[in-house]
Design a protein around this motif. Structure first.
Motif, PDB file in Angstrom:
ATOM      1  N   LYS A  46     -12.994  44.840   1.322  1.00 23.26           N
ATOM      2  CA  LYS A  46     -14.229  44.095   1.025  1.00 23.26           C
ATOM      3  C   LYS A  46     -14.712  43.336   2.265  1.00 23.26           C
ATOM      4  O   LYS A  46     -15.913  43.296   2.547  1.00 23.26           O
ATOM      5  CB  LYS A  46     -13.994  43.126  -0.133  1.00 23.26           C
ATOM      6  CG  LYS A  46     -15.246  42.374  -0.575  1.00 23.26           C
ATOM      7  CD  LYS A  46     -14.954  41.467  -1.757  1.00 23.26           C
ATOM      8  CE  LYS A  46     -16.244  40.792  -2.248  1.00 23.26           C
ATOM      9  NZ  LYS A  46     -16.907  39.988  -1.215  1.00 23.26           N
ATOM     10  N   ALA A  47     -13.776  42.765   3.011  1.00 22.64           N
ATOM     11  CA  ALA A  47     -14.147  42.026   4.226  1.00 22.64           C
ATOM     12  C   ALA A  47     -14.768  42.959   5.261  1.00 22.64           C
ATOM     13  O   ALA A  47     -15.742  42.598   5.938  1.00 22.64           O
ATOM     14  CB  ALA A  47     -12.927  41.323   4.800  1.00 22.64           C
ATOM     15  N   ILE A  48     -14.208  44.157   5.395  1.00 24.70           N
ATOM     16  CA  ILE A  48     -14.758  45.142   6.331  1.00 24.70           C
ATOM     17  C   ILE A  48     -16.164  45.538   5.914  1.00 24.70           C
ATOM     18  O   ILE A  48     -17.096  45.569   6.728  1.00 24.70           O
ATOM     19  CB  ILE A  48     -13.840  46.382   6.416  1.00 24.70           C
ATOM     20  CG1 ILE A  48     -12.530  46.039   7.122  1.00 24.70           C
ATOM     21  CG2 ILE A  48     -14.553  47.537   7.141  1.00 24.70           C
ATOM     22  CD1 ILE A  48     -11.473  47.129   7.037  1.00 24.70           C
ATOM     23  N   ILE A  49     -16.337  45.848   4.632  1.00 27.38           N
ATOM     24  CA  ILE A  49     -17.648  46.253   4.123  1.00 27.38           C
ATOM     25  C   ILE A  49     -18.668  45.131   4.312  1.00 27.38           C
ATOM     26  O   ILE A  49     -19.791  45.365   4.782  1.00 27.38           O
ATOM     27  CB  ILE A  49     -17.542  46.663   2.639  1.00 27.38           C
ATOM     28  CG1 ILE A  49     -16.728  47.960   2.504  1.00 27.38           C
ATOM     29  CG2 ILE A  49     -18.927  46.841   2.026  1.00 27.38           C
ATOM     30  CD1 ILE A  49     -16.321  48.293   1.088  1.00 27.38           C
ATOM     31  N   ASP A  50     -18.269  43.921   3.974  1.00 28.70           N
ATOM     32  CA  ASP A  50     -19.192  42.783   4.107  1.00 28.70           C
ATOM     33  C   ASP A  50     -19.618  42.577   5.555  1.00 28.70           C
ATOM     34  O   ASP A  50     -20.796  42.333   5.848  1.00 28.70           O
ATOM     35  CB  ASP A  50     -18.538  41.501   3.566  1.00 28.70           C
ATOM     36  CG  ASP A  50     -18.463  41.480   2.047  1.00 28.70           C
ATOM     37  OD1 ASP A  50     -19.143  42.319   1.411  1.00 28.70           O
ATOM     38  OD2 ASP A  50     -17.723  40.642   1.491  1.00 28.70           O
ATOM     39  N   LEU A  51     -18.663  42.674   6.485  1.00 24.51           N
ATOM     40  CA  LEU A  51     -18.976  42.469   7.898  1.00 24.51           C
ATOM     41  C   LEU A  51     -19.893  43.573   8.425  1.00 24.51           C
ATOM     42  O   LEU A  51     -20.857  43.305   9.141  1.00 24.51           O
ATOM     43  CB  LEU A  51     -17.685  42.419   8.720  1.00 24.51           C
ATOM     44  CG  LEU A  51     -17.841  42.213  10.230  1.00 24.51           C
ATOM     45  CD1 LEU A  51     -18.576  40.909  10.537  1.00 24.51           C
ATOM     46  CD2 LEU A  51     -16.467  42.238  10.914  1.00 24.51           C
ATOM     47  N   ALA A  52     -19.602  44.817   8.035  1.00 23.80           N
ATOM     48  CA  ALA A  52     -20.358  45.955   8.554  1.00 23.80           C
ATOM     49  C   ALA A  52     -21.750  46.065   7.936  1.00 23.80           C
ATOM     50  O   ALA A  52     -22.723  46.405   8.629  1.00 23.80           O
ATOM     51  CB  ALA A  52     -19.589  47.251   8.306  1.00 23.80           C
ATOM     52  N   LEU A 314     -14.872  46.383  14.435  1.00 21.79           N
ATOM     53  CA  LEU A 314     -14.804  45.636  13.177  1.00 21.79           C
ATOM     54  C   LEU A 314     -13.392  45.119  12.915  1.00 21.79           C
ATOM     55  O   LEU A 314     -13.199  43.972  12.485  1.00 21.79           O
ATOM     56  CB  LEU A 314     -15.273  46.524  12.016  1.00 21.79           C
ATOM     57  CG  LEU A 314     -16.760  46.866  11.989  1.00 21.79           C
ATOM     58  CD1 LEU A 314     -17.030  47.988  10.990  1.00 21.79           C
ATOM     59  CD2 LEU A 314     -17.602  45.635  11.644  1.00 21.79           C
ATOM     60  N   ILE A 315     -12.404  45.964  13.163  1.00 17.27           N
ATOM     61  CA  ILE A 315     -11.013  45.563  12.964  1.00 17.27           C
ATOM     62  C   ILE A 315     -10.652  44.426  13.917  1.00 17.27           C
ATOM     63  O   ILE A 315     -10.009  43.441  13.520  1.00 17.27           O
ATOM     64  CB  ILE A 315     -10.093  46.789  13.140  1.00 17.27           C
ATOM     65  CG1 ILE A 315     -10.284  47.749  11.954  1.00 17.27           C
ATOM     66  CG2 ILE A 315      -8.635  46.376  13.274  1.00 17.27           C
ATOM     67  CD1 ILE A 315      -9.693  49.114  12.156  1.00 17.27           C
ATOM     68  N   LYS A 316     -11.096  44.540  15.160  1.00 17.45           N
ATOM     69  CA  LYS A 316     -10.839  43.467  16.136  1.00 17.45           C
ATOM     70  C   LYS A 316     -11.537  42.177  15.716  1.00 17.45           C
ATOM     71  O   LYS A 316     -10.954  41.083  15.791  1.00 17.45           O
ATOM     72  CB  LYS A 316     -11.312  43.918  17.523  1.00 17.45           C
ATOM     73  CG  LYS A 316     -11.135  42.887  18.626  1.00 17.45           C
ATOM     74  CD  LYS A 316     -11.651  43.399  19.959  1.00 17.45           C
ATOM     75  CE  LYS A 316     -13.123  43.677  19.950  1.00 17.45           C
ATOM     76  NZ  LYS A 316     -13.962  42.444  19.812  1.00 17.45           N
ATOM     77  N   LEU A 389     -11.181  52.156  -2.637  1.00 12.53           N
ATOM     78  CA  LEU A 389     -11.518  50.867  -2.027  1.00 12.53           C
ATOM     79  C   LEU A 389     -12.986  50.819  -1.598  1.00 12.53           C
ATOM     80  O   LEU A 389     -13.523  49.739  -1.321  1.00 12.53           O
ATOM     81  CB  LEU A 389     -10.628  50.615  -0.805  1.00 12.53           C
ATOM     82  CG  LEU A 389      -9.115  50.539  -1.061  1.00 12.53           C
ATOM     83  CD1 LEU A 389      -8.358  50.531   0.265  1.00 12.53           C
ATOM     84  CD2 LEU A 389      -8.772  49.314  -1.887  1.00 12.53           C
ATOM     85  N   LEU A 390     -13.629  51.989  -1.539  1.00 13.88           N
ATOM     86  CA  LEU A 390     -15.023  52.060  -1.106  1.00 13.88           C
ATOM     87  C   LEU A 390     -15.996  52.131  -2.284  1.00 13.88           C
ATOM     88  O   LEU A 390     -17.175  52.431  -2.105  1.00 13.88           O
ATOM     89  CB  LEU A 390     -15.208  53.264  -0.182  1.00 13.88           C
ATOM     90  CG  LEU A 390     -14.518  53.075   1.180  1.00 13.88           C
ATOM     91  CD1 LEU A 390     -14.203  54.408   1.829  1.00 13.88           C
ATOM     92  CD2 LEU A 390     -15.380  52.217   2.098  1.00 13.88           C
ATOM     93  N   THR A 454     -14.070  52.698   8.934  1.00 11.70           N
ATOM     94  CA  THR A 454     -13.165  51.599   9.263  1.00 11.70           C
ATOM     95  C   THR A 454     -12.141  51.358   8.173  1.00 11.70           C
ATOM     96  O   THR A 454     -10.945  51.191   8.458  1.00 11.70           O
ATOM     97  CB  THR A 454     -13.975  50.309   9.509  1.00 11.70           C
ATOM     98  OG1 THR A 454     -15.026  50.573  10.441  1.00 11.70           O
ATOM     99  CG2 THR A 454     -13.088  49.208  10.076  1.00 11.70           C
ATOM    100  N   VAL A 455     -12.580  51.342   6.926  1.00 12.16           N
ATOM    101  CA  VAL A 455     -11.642  51.118   5.812  1.00 12.16           C
ATOM    102  C   VAL A 455     -10.574  52.206   5.802  1.00 12.16           C
ATOM    103  O   VAL A 455      -9.372  51.925   5.714  1.00 12.16           O
ATOM    104  CB  VAL A 455     -12.395  51.070   4.460  1.00 12.16           C
ATOM    105  CG1 VAL A 455     -11.407  51.139   3.296  1.00 12.16           C
ATOM    106  CG2 VAL A 455     -13.242  49.808   4.367  1.00 12.16           C
ATOM    107  N   VAL A 456     -10.996  53.459   5.906  1.00 13.55           N
ATOM    108  CA  VAL A 456     -10.038  54.572   5.837  1.00 13.55           C
ATOM    109  C   VAL A 456      -9.063  54.514   7.008  1.00 13.55           C
ATOM    110  O   VAL A 456      -7.836  54.608   6.821  1.00 13.55           O
ATOM    111  CB  VAL A 456     -10.775  55.927   5.814  1.00 13.55           C
ATOM    112  CG1 VAL A 456      -9.776  57.084   5.930  1.00 13.55           C
ATOM    113  CG2 VAL A 456     -11.588  56.065   4.536  1.00 13.55           C
ATOM    114  N   SER A 457      -9.577  54.363   8.213  1.00 11.17           N
ATOM    115  CA  SER A 457      -8.695  54.391   9.388  1.00 11.17           C
ATOM    116  C   SER A 457      -7.751  53.196   9.398  1.00 11.17           C
ATOM    117  O   SER A 457      -6.566  53.341   9.743  1.00 11.17           O
ATOM    118  CB  SER A 457      -9.509  54.449  10.679  1.00 11.17           C
ATOM    119  OG  SER A 457     -10.349  53.319  10.811  1.00 11.17           O
TER     120      SER A 457
END
Length: 469
Positions: A46-52, A314-316, A389-390, A454-457
């Protein structure tokens, strides 16, 4: 009591008979355990999706790509533009704070189209829009002037072989699908040369056209004469087909100044986020940096390259460090058949057991629906679970077979592979044409693609166990 303990121990051992121990001395997790582990990534996803999609990184991959595409332009293998693109990305990845940014040398083909010109002389004068095909030979300096024979298939060409001698073959093949119809671009010159034709002009491999030819690769055969070959627009191919059907004589003048030079030095561009626990194990995300020499290469494959960069960014930005190393590779020489990727594979295949999954985005970055996946049934079930998760962006599907020229080498050897699955209904409208410009790209759709990637990787890189082969 001892007897009961022995029975319990024997039952436990029977559950894991033939199963290898993990490096920490424990046994592989059950699928139920894996499902629970994946569910634990819900907040991170969720954090990744929100940021992206909604946060500070919104539209970043699009904006980065726009600056790159507008600054560099198209990036043909062996060209100065490709050299400039690699230098640009090397600097950009360093400035982004990624780790182990480096260039790995490769050799790539160097072909230049030179001057190109086609004119219909009979039944009237009309300019014909052309794009020479990769590796085509040139015409003589004075050009070629010849009568045209129009065919709709290789079968028709072979049936009319006697008519084709000394003529320019125009293929007006119907578009069925890219995979099926592209054979005319790849083999058109060879088949025409076999029946004595002096050149071939192929209807562009696209389902839609606004008088725009599409280029691409083609292959000669050692035992067949090499003749000049180019693609023409759908409109011109259909016009000549109608004329020929009415029995009208068609004469075309063709001039092409193409040249092939010795292979040029180039590089695959690499950056990483080093794994915290198993740094030697690799999750690879990728796109290719080279393009054809028309348009800007924004769609093919600027979008795929830049969402792959965005995954690491995004991960960084979130302060995450997965257990495995997340490696970005921007391939070179993909359009010539995955030349850079093949050399990368030869260099790194001795460590193939450490590659967890190889991922490539090279079919657009339009609205995503999920992933194409190649791997074992067990690995597929795990990936399906990760895709749940997506659900917030409705991109949860897992399709048969990953697609990517650059990752095929690994998948053939059993490494799981994934490709971005998105809406490609308009992809081949712009593919390999002057229309492949930033205008094709949509920032909101790129945000969604970056979130999927990003979520998958990240999840695969951070799970305790590698995907089963």
């Amino acid at each position: 009591m001892k007897y009961l303990f022995l029975v319990f121990l024997m039952n436990l051992l029977s559950q894991y008979a033939g199963k290898p121990l993990r490096r920490d001395g424990s046994y592989p997790k059950s699928f139920e355990d894996i499902k629970n582990e994946i569910a634990g990534y819900t907040d991170i996803a969720k954090a990744i999706i929100d940021l992206a999609v909604h946060g500070k990184a919104q539209n970043r991959s699009y904006e980065r790509l726009a600056v790159f595409a507008d600054t560099i332009g198209p990036r043909l293998s062996g060209s100065k533009n490709l050299d400039a693109a690699i230098k640009y990305m090397f600097s950009a990845l360093q400035k982004d704070g990624l780790e182990n940014v480096h260039l790995e040398p490769v050799k790539v083909p160097h072909w230049e189209r030179g001057e190109e010109f086609a004119m219909m002389l009979e039944p009237r004068n009309q300019s014909i829009a052309i794009l020479g095909l990769g590796n085509s030979v040139a015409t003589p300096p004075e050009g070629i002037t010849a009568e045209v024979i129009v065919v709709a298939s290789f079968d028709e060409l072979h049936k009319r072989a006697q008519e084709a001698k000394g003529k320019i073959v125009v293929y007006n093949e119907p578009f069925i699908s890219y995979g099926e119809t592209v054979q005319y671009r790849v083999r058109g010159a060879v088949e025409a040369a076999k029946v004595g034709a002096v050149a071939s002009l192929i209807r562009s491999i696209t389902s839609f056209s606004i008088h725009s030819p599409h280029t691409g690769g083609q292959s000669y055969q050692p035992d067949v004469p090499q003749i000049p070959t180019a693609c023409i627009s759908v409109e011109d191919a259909e016009m000549m087909s109608r004329m020929a059907f009415r029995g009208t004589k068609i004469v075309v003048h063709l001039k092409m100044g193409a040249k092939t030079y010795p292979d040029s030095p180039s590089f695959n561009t690499v950056a990483e986020i080093v794994g915290s626990k198993y740094p030697e194990q690799i999750v690879l995300v990728s796109g290719h940096l080279d393009s054809w020499d028309v348009g800007q290469g924004a769609m093919d494959d600027g979008g795929g390259a830049f969402i792959s960069w965005e995954a690491l960014s995004l991960i960084k930005d979130l302060g995450l460090r997965p257990k495995r190393t997340l490696r970005l590779v921007l391939w070179t020489g993909e359009e010539q058949g995955g030349i850079g990727a093949k050399q990368y594979y030869q260099l790194h295949k001795e460590n193939i057991s450490n590659f967890d999954i190889v991922m490539e985005s090279d079919e657009g970055t339009f609205k995503p629906s999920g992933l194409g996946f190649t791997g074992s049934a067990k690995a597929r079930e795990i990936v399906k679970e990760i895709m749940t998760l997506l659900l917030p962006i409705n991109a949860t599907d897992v399709y048969d077979n990953a697609d990517g020229t650059d990752i095929d080498y690994w998948m053939r050897d059993g490494v799981p592979g994934a490709s971005l699955h998105n809406d490609i209904s308009k992809y081949f409208w712009f593919h390999h044409s002057q229309g492949d410009m930033m205008t094709v790209q949509d920032p909101n759709q790129m945000n969604l693609c970056a979130a999927v990637w990003t979520v998958v990787s990240y999840v695969i890189a951070d799970m305790e166990e590698m995907l089963p082969r």
